[in-house]
Write a protein that holds these residues in place. Sequence first.
Motif, mmCIF file in Angstrom:
data_model
loop_
_atom_site.group_PDB
_atom_site.id
_atom_site.type_symbol
_atom_site.label_atom_id
_atom_site.label_comp_id
_atom_site.label_asym_id
_atom_site.label_seq_id
_atom_site.Cartn_x
_atom_site.Cartn_y
_atom_site.Cartn_z
ATOM 1 N N ALA A 110 0.834 -1.208 0.000
ATOM 2 C CA ALA A 110 0.000 0.000 0.000
ATOM 3 C C ALA A 110 0.866 1.255 0.000
ATOM 4 N N VAL A 111 1.977 1.212 0.743
ATOM 5 C CA VAL A 111 2.903 2.349 0.763
ATOM 6 C C VAL A 111 3.451 2.586 -0.640
ATOM 7 N N ASP A 112 3.864 1.513 -1.303
ATOM 8 C CA ASP A 112 4.442 1.639 -2.639
ATOM 9 C C ASP A 112 3.426 2.168 -3.648
ATOM 10 N N GLN A 113 2.154 1.804 -3.480
ATOM 11 C CA GLN A 113 1.116 2.259 -4.398
ATOM 12 C C GLN A 113 0.705 3.705 -4.156
ATOM 13 N N ALA A 114 1.147 4.282 -3.039
ATOM 14 C CA ALA A 114 0.777 5.657 -2.695
ATOM 15 C C ALA A 114 1.773 6.681 -3.248
ATOM 16 N N ASN A 115 2.589 6.265 -4.218
ATOM 17 C CA ASN A 115 3.563 7.158 -4.873
ATOM 18 C C ASN A 115 4.615 7.702 -3.919
ATOM 19 N N ILE A 116 4.908 6.946 -2.864
ATOM 20 C CA ILE A 116 5.996 7.330 -1.948
ATOM 21 C C ILE A 116 6.961 6.158 -1.826
ATOM 22 N N ASN A 117 7.074 5.393 -2.904
ATOM 23 C CA ASN A 117 7.951 4.228 -2.939
ATOM 24 C C ASN A 117 9.402 4.634 -2.684
ATOM 25 N N GLY A 118 10.045 3.930 -1.777
ATOM 26 C CA GLY A 118 11.446 4.201 -1.477
ATOM 27 C C GLY A 118 11.656 5.269 -0.418
ATOM 28 N N LYS A 119 10.605 6.031 -0.077
ATOM 29 C CA LYS A 119 10.733 7.097 0.913
ATOM 30 C C LYS A 119 10.239 6.663 2.289
ATOM 31 N N ILE A 120 9.379 5.628 2.327
ATOM 32 C CA ILE A 120 8.819 5.148 3.579
ATOM 33 C C ILE A 120 8.851 3.621 3.601
ATOM 34 N N ILE A 121 9.295 3.068 4.710
ATOM 35 C CA ILE A 121 9.230 1.626 4.948
ATOM 36 C C ILE A 121 8.408 1.429 6.227
ATOM 37 N N TRP A 122 7.344 0.646 6.120
ATOM 38 C CA TRP A 122 6.417 0.454 7.238
ATOM 39 C C TRP A 122 6.425 -1.011 7.635
ATOM 40 N N SER A 123 6.766 -1.281 8.891
ATOM 41 C CA SER A 123 6.780 -2.641 9.406
ATOM 42 C C SER A 123 6.207 -2.641 10.816
ATOM 43 N N HIS A 124 5.100 -3.347 10.986
ATOM 44 C CA HIS A 124 4.426 -3.442 12.281
ATOM 45 C C HIS A 124 4.109 -2.037 12.816
ATOM 46 N N ASP A 125 4.728 -1.678 13.943
ATOM 47 C CA ASP A 125 4.413 -0.370 14.533
ATOM 48 C C ASP A 125 5.518 0.653 14.287
ATOM 49 N N LYS A 126 6.384 0.393 13.303
ATOM 50 C CA LYS A 126 7.481 1.315 12.997
ATOM 51 C C LYS A 126 7.391 1.785 11.546
ATOM 52 N N MET A 127 7.646 3.060 11.361
ATOM 53 C CA MET A 127 7.673 3.634 10.025
ATOM 54 C C MET A 127 8.993 4.382 9.852
ATOM 55 N N ARG A 128 9.806 3.918 8.897
ATOM 56 C CA ARG A 128 11.067 4.586 8.562
ATOM 57 C C ARG A 128 10.795 5.550 7.422
ATOM 58 N N MET A 129 11.139 6.805 7.624
ATOM 59 C CA MET A 129 10.744 7.855 6.693
ATOM 60 C C MET A 129 11.925 8.757 6.364
ATOM 61 N N ASP A 130 12.050 9.140 5.104
ATOM 62 C CA ASP A 130 13.045 10.144 4.728
ATOM 63 C C ASP A 130 12.780 11.434 5.489
ATOM 64 N N ALA A 131 13.843 12.107 5.919
ATOM 65 C CA ALA A 131 13.679 13.369 6.642
ATOM 66 C C ALA A 131 12.947 14.397 5.796
ATOM 67 N N ASN A 132 13.150 14.364 4.478
ATOM 68 C CA ASN A 132 12.465 15.317 3.601
ATOM 69 C C ASN A 132 10.958 15.122 3.609
ATOM 70 N N VAL A 133 10.521 13.872 3.747
ATOM 71 C CA VAL A 133 9.083 13.605 3.825
ATOM 72 C C VAL A 133 8.502 14.223 5.088
ATOM 73 N N PHE A 134 9.228 14.076 6.198
ATOM 74 C CA PHE A 134 8.756 14.668 7.456
ATOM 75 C C PHE A 134 8.737 16.184 7.363
ATOM 76 N N ARG A 135 9.753 16.752 6.731
ATOM 77 C CA ARG A 135 9.777 18.213 6.577
ATOM 78 C C ARG A 135 8.605 18.696 5.728
ATOM 79 N N GLU A 136 8.225 17.912 4.721
ATOM 80 C CA GLU A 136 7.071 18.274 3.901
ATOM 81 C C GLU A 136 5.783 18.261 4.732
ATOM 82 N N LEU A 137 5.696 17.326 5.675
ATOM 83 C CA LEU A 137 4.532 17.279 6.555
ATOM 84 C C LEU A 137 4.452 18.524 7.438
ATOM 85 N N CYS A 138 5.604 19.118 7.727
ATOM 86 C CA CYS A 138 5.657 20.293 8.606
ATOM 87 C C CYS A 138 5.446 21.606 7.858
#
Length: 237
Positions: A110-138
């Motif tokens: 689902a993450v890969d289909q959301a056009n953010i492939n390679g920027k977010i890895i989601w496993s169980h209760d952890k999400m690894r995210m590029d810092a640029n993605v977080f900055r965009e959220l801010c």
Amino acid sequence: MSFSPEERTDVTVLEMQSDGSSEVIHTACEWLLGRVRVVKAFHQMLIRIVGRDVMDQCMTNCSDVYDDISLEISIKLRAVDKVQSKKITLKVPVIIMETFEDSGLPIQDAVDQANINGKIIWSHDKMRMDANVFRELCADALDSTRLFVHGVLAHRSCKETDVIIMTGEFSSSPLLQESIKSAFSNMRVIIPPNNEHAALVGAVIFAHARLPFKPQCSSSDPQVRSRGKYPPYRHRE
């Protein structure tokens, strides 16, 4: 000028008098700025990944989902600045992944289909995210807070303001600090230690010091306004 950017952003502009006292010359407040916009942006990203129905179901079945996300965002806001390049790890309520995967589709698909492939890895209760993605959220939170402060300083009574004091939890964010310092480079920006408690500590110190302070009631607070008009012979609104 002192401002505290939280769910409700409050600004108080003070003028120092020749006798050492201070007078409130302008106040303003605005709802839903600052950290709450970062939480909203993250929530919208989750909807983009798992769908609104899944998020609504999670929020219904577990009332702590929003609070857990809000707390995690608050922690990361203190750590991420504009130059960080490393990925960041966010804790996400595991119920979101479990509810989504009940449909038979892995969460990472689902993450890969959301056009953010390679920027977010989601496993169980952890999400690894590029810092640029977080900055965009801010970005929206930073822009809205900066524009609000600009609007306050444009008021005719605030033209000579030369010091900005940042208090409140969101003021601990390096991203917000850098944004305010850049936007108001001609002013001195003060960020007190433990600034999330600065307003409370200042109030206690002021009360014990018994310093002269001219009374001023804020007409910008909707809760105060609802109580009726102040007597003009006692207060200058």
